[in-house]
Design a protein around this motif. Structure first.
Motif, PDB file in Angstrom:
ATOM      1  N   ASP A   1       0.831  -1.211   0.000  1.00 30.58           N
ATOM      2  CA  ASP A   1       0.000   0.000   0.000  1.00 30.58           C
ATOM      3  C   ASP A   1       0.863   1.257   0.000  1.00 30.58           C
ATOM      4  O   ASP A   1       0.548   2.230  -0.702  1.00 30.58           O
ATOM      5  N   GLN A   2       1.948   1.243   0.779  1.00 27.76           N
ATOM      6  CA  GLN A   2       2.836   2.401   0.835  1.00 27.76           C
ATOM      7  C   GLN A   2       3.530   2.629  -0.504  1.00 27.76           C
ATOM      8  O   GLN A   2       3.661   3.764  -0.965  1.00 27.76           O
ATOM      9  N   ALA A   3       3.978   1.522  -1.123  1.00 29.17           N
ATOM     10  CA  ALA A   3       4.614   1.630  -2.439  1.00 29.17           C
ATOM     11  C   ALA A   3       3.632   2.154  -3.476  1.00 29.17           C
ATOM     12  O   ALA A   3       3.978   2.987  -4.328  1.00 29.17           O
ATOM     13  N   THR A   4       2.389   1.683  -3.398  1.00 29.76           N
ATOM     14  CA  THR A   4       1.357   2.128  -4.335  1.00 29.76           C
ATOM     15  C   THR A   4       1.081   3.618  -4.189  1.00 29.76           C
ATOM     16  O   THR A   4       0.992   4.349  -5.188  1.00 29.76           O
ATOM     17  N   GLU A   5       0.962   4.093  -2.947  1.00 24.94           N
ATOM     18  CA  GLU A   5       0.701   5.511  -2.715  1.00 24.94           C
ATOM     19  C   GLU A   5       1.860   6.372  -3.193  1.00 24.94           C
ATOM     20  O   GLU A   5       1.671   7.454  -3.758  1.00 24.94           O
ATOM     21  N   GLY A   6       3.086   5.884  -2.975  1.00 22.44           N
ATOM     22  CA  GLY A   6       4.256   6.622  -3.436  1.00 22.44           C
ATOM     23  C   GLY A   6       4.303   6.737  -4.949  1.00 22.44           C
ATOM     24  O   GLY A   6       4.570   7.817  -5.501  1.00 22.44           O
ATOM     25  N   LEU A   7       4.020   5.635  -5.638  1.00 24.30           N
ATOM     26  CA  LEU A   7       4.017   5.641  -7.101  1.00 24.30           C
ATOM     27  C   LEU A   7       2.900   6.526  -7.651  1.00 24.30           C
ATOM     28  O   LEU A   7       3.066   7.187  -8.679  1.00 24.30           O
ATOM     29  N   LYS A   8       1.749   6.531  -6.968  1.00 29.01           N
ATOM     30  CA  LYS A   8       0.648   7.402  -7.396  1.00 29.01           C
ATOM     31  C   LYS A   8       1.084   8.867  -7.365  1.00 29.01           C
ATOM     32  O   LYS A   8       0.785   9.635  -8.286  1.00 29.01           O
ATOM     33  N   ALA A   9       1.797   9.235  -6.308  1.00 31.63           N
ATOM     34  CA  ALA A   9       2.277  10.618  -6.189  1.00 31.63           C
ATOM     35  C   ALA A   9       3.295  10.932  -7.278  1.00 31.63           C
ATOM     36  O   ALA A   9       3.274  12.019  -7.870  1.00 31.63           O
ATOM     37  N   PHE A  10       4.190   9.970  -7.559  1.00 33.51           N
ATOM     38  CA  PHE A  10       5.180  10.168  -8.616  1.00 33.51           C
ATOM     39  C   PHE A  10       4.500  10.376  -9.965  1.00 33.51           C
ATOM     40  O   PHE A  10       4.915  11.229 -10.760  1.00 33.51           O
ATOM     41  N   ILE A  11       3.475   9.601 -10.240  1.00 32.93           N
ATOM     42  CA  ILE A  11       2.762   9.702 -11.519  1.00 32.93           C
ATOM     43  C   ILE A  11       2.038  11.040 -11.629  1.00 32.93           C
ATOM     44  O   ILE A  11       2.082  11.702 -12.667  1.00 32.93           O
ATOM     45  N   ARG A  12       1.386  11.458 -10.551  1.00 39.72           N
ATOM     46  CA  ARG A  12       0.638  12.725 -10.577  1.00 39.72           C
ATOM     47  C   ARG A  12       1.574  13.918 -10.810  1.00 39.72           C
ATOM     48  O   ARG A  12       1.226  14.855 -11.523  1.00 39.72           O
ATOM     49  N   HIS A  13       2.762  13.877 -10.197  1.00 40.82           N
ATOM     50  CA  HIS A  13       3.685  15.018 -10.269  1.00 40.82           C
ATOM     51  C   HIS A  13       4.797  14.800 -11.286  1.00 40.82           C
ATOM     52  O   HIS A  13       5.831  15.471 -11.212  1.00 40.82           O
ATOM     53  N   TYR A  14       4.569  13.922 -12.236  1.00 41.48           N
ATOM     54  CA  TYR A  14       5.626  13.524 -13.173  1.00 41.48           C
ATOM     55  C   TYR A  14       6.230  14.712 -13.916  1.00 41.48           C
ATOM     56  O   TYR A  14       7.439  14.799 -14.085  1.00 41.48           O
ATOM     57  N   ARG A  15       5.403  15.631 -14.381  1.00 45.21           N
ATOM     58  CA  ARG A  15       5.905  16.780 -15.142  1.00 45.21           C
ATOM     59  C   ARG A  15       6.179  17.998 -14.261  1.00 45.21           C
ATOM     60  O   ARG A  15       6.616  19.025 -14.748  1.00 45.21           O
ATOM     61  N   GLU A  16       5.943  17.876 -12.965  1.00 40.43           N
ATOM     62  CA  GLU A  16       6.094  19.017 -12.074  1.00 40.43           C
ATOM     63  C   GLU A  16       7.438  19.031 -11.353  1.00 40.43           C
ATOM     64  O   GLU A  16       7.878  20.084 -10.886  1.00 40.43           O
ATOM     65  N   ASP A  17       8.067  17.887 -11.232  1.00 35.88           N
ATOM     66  CA  ASP A  17       9.328  17.788 -10.501  1.00 35.88           C
ATOM     67  C   ASP A  17      10.303  16.948 -11.310  1.00 35.88           C
ATOM     68  O   ASP A  17      10.078  15.759 -11.539  1.00 35.88           O
ATOM     69  N   ALA A  18      11.405  17.563 -11.738  1.00 36.27           N
ATOM     70  CA  ALA A  18      12.372  16.871 -12.599  1.00 36.27           C
ATOM     71  C   ALA A  18      13.003  15.675 -11.901  1.00 36.27           C
ATOM     72  O   ALA A  18      13.259  14.635 -12.531  1.00 36.27           O
ATOM     73  N   ASP A  19      13.248  15.783 -10.576  1.00 31.15           N
ATOM     74  CA  ASP A  19      13.868  14.678  -9.847  1.00 31.15           C
ATOM     75  C   ASP A  19      12.940  13.468  -9.768  1.00 31.15           C
ATOM     76  O   ASP A  19      13.362  12.325  -9.956  1.00 31.15           O
ATOM     77  N   GLN A  20      11.666  13.728  -9.461  1.00 28.88           N
ATOM     78  CA  GLN A  20      10.705  12.634  -9.407  1.00 28.88           C
ATOM     79  C   GLN A  20      10.505  12.029 -10.789  1.00 28.88           C
ATOM     80  O   GLN A  20      10.340  10.820 -10.924  1.00 28.88           O
ATOM     81  N   GLN A  21      10.537  12.869 -11.815  1.00 26.09           N
ATOM     82  CA  GLN A  21      10.403  12.372 -13.181  1.00 26.09           C
ATOM     83  C   GLN A  21      11.567  11.448 -13.531  1.00 26.09           C
ATOM     84  O   GLN A  21      11.364  10.342 -14.064  1.00 26.09           O
ATOM     85  N   ASN A  22      12.782  11.864 -13.231  1.00 31.77           N
ATOM     86  CA  ASN A  22      13.955  11.035 -13.516  1.00 31.77           C
ATOM     87  C   ASN A  22      13.936   9.742 -12.717  1.00 31.77           C
ATOM     88  O   ASN A  22      14.350   8.682 -13.215  1.00 31.77           O
ATOM     89  N   LEU A  23      13.444   9.828 -11.468  1.00 35.85           N
ATOM     90  CA  LEU A  23      13.412   8.643 -10.620  1.00 35.85           C
ATOM     91  C   LEU A  23      12.446   7.592 -11.169  1.00 35.85           C
ATOM     92  O   LEU A  23      12.802   6.413 -11.285  1.00 35.85           O
ATOM     93  N   ILE A  24      11.224   8.000 -11.528  1.00 35.26           N
ATOM     94  CA  ILE A  24      10.259   7.022 -12.024  1.00 35.26           C
ATOM     95  C   ILE A  24      10.652   6.514 -13.406  1.00 35.26           C
ATOM     96  O   ILE A  24      10.407   5.349 -13.746  1.00 35.26           O
TER      97      ILE A  24
END
Length: 276
Positions: free
Chosen positions: A125-148
């Motif tokens: 569940d924690q991994a799922t919530e984290g990935l959901k946040a990464f997907i939502r903010h994919y174009r908003e944060d370059a670091d999160q984009q590179n990570l995912i």
């Protein structure tokens, strides 16, 4: 014989091997920590995170913030161990041993918690919530984009949480965004695309329109259809021995550091007692 034994006790010295082994290992730790901390601070400054307070809502998922925290802890630990051993400062050595002990207890507690909760779905569940946040903010944060992108393309070779459809939760990739002119609408990031044989430079537009009707069975040849949560579970199962060995080695070296610090403190106190 008693006299000889007495002389040997009085001429005993602090172990130079122990002292400088502790010093050198912590200097290396401190240098690595400074590099990690500097990288994290630089990444934050590049994103204007120090000025844009609104971005702090997802701070825990920010790779730059994680690097700052890890770098700060490591640099403090390395400083106490290096200076404490070199200057023979018992207070710093005691703080170093206590800090290492707290970290060790926290790691053991985390491992125990993960083992207890692994079948209850909490970690998933924690991994799922984290990935959901990464997907939502994919174009908003370059670091999160590179990570995912790294997770999907290089590490797990997956797409989305349960599959490519999860990218519908991102405003740019949502199929309804066709109406507002998003070229990425009904698509996925390039990191979801399978790398073609002998492909040197990856096509950054390979994910365009792939979730529109008409692709059918061809989709499996273009994209990684497995979700990242499932791929992550399989990766952990396949590498469980390696992960366990790495954790044991980390804890072993922490215990070794605690023992070295305590032994050095004991030697220092022994020498100080002779001054009186």
């Amino acid at each position: 014989m008693p006299a000889i034994r007495k002389i040997r006790r009085e001429t005993s010295e602090i172990s130079c091997c122990l002292k400088y082994l502790l010093f050198i290992s912590n200097v290396l730790l401190w240098l690595a920590a400074i590099a990690i901390l500097a990288t994290g601070i630089w990444a934050w400054s590049e994103k204007d995170m120090f000025k844009n307070i609104a971005k702090l809502s997802s701070i825990a998922l920010d790779p730059a913030f994680v690097m700052i925290i890890i770098g700060s802890i490591m640099s403090l630990l390395g400083f106490m161990g290096a200076v404490g051993s070199l200057r023979e400062n018992t207070c710093l050595l005691a703080a170093y041993g206590i800090f290492l002990s707290i970290l060790l207890i926290a790691e053991i507690g985390f491992c125990a918690l993960a083992f207890v909760l692994k079948d209850k779905g909490w970690i998933k569940d924690q991994a799922t919530e984290g990935l959901k946040a990464f997907i939502r903010h994919y174009r908003e944060d370059a670091d999160q984009q590179n990570l995912i992108d790294w997770i999907q393309e290089d590490w797990l070779q997956c797409c989305g949480i349960d599959g490519p459809k999860d990218w519908d939760s991102n405003n740019y990739f949502n199929c309804s965004s066709i109406a507002i002119g998003s070229r990425e609408a009904c698509g996925v990031p390039f990191s979801c695309c399978r790398r073609r044989p002998q492909e040197l430079i990856k096509n950054k537009q390979c994910g365009y329109d792939v979730r529109k009707e008409g692709y059918g069975q061809e989709l499996s040849k273009i994209l990684y259809e497995k979700g990242c949560v499932q791929a992550g579970e399989e990766w952990i199962e396949h590498n469980l021995i390696i992960i366990s060995t790495a954790v044991i080695f980390l804890m072993f070296f922490q215990i070794l550091g605690i023992c070295f610090a305590q032994n050095l403190r004991a030697d220092i106190y022994t020498q100080k007692s002779k001054w009186h």
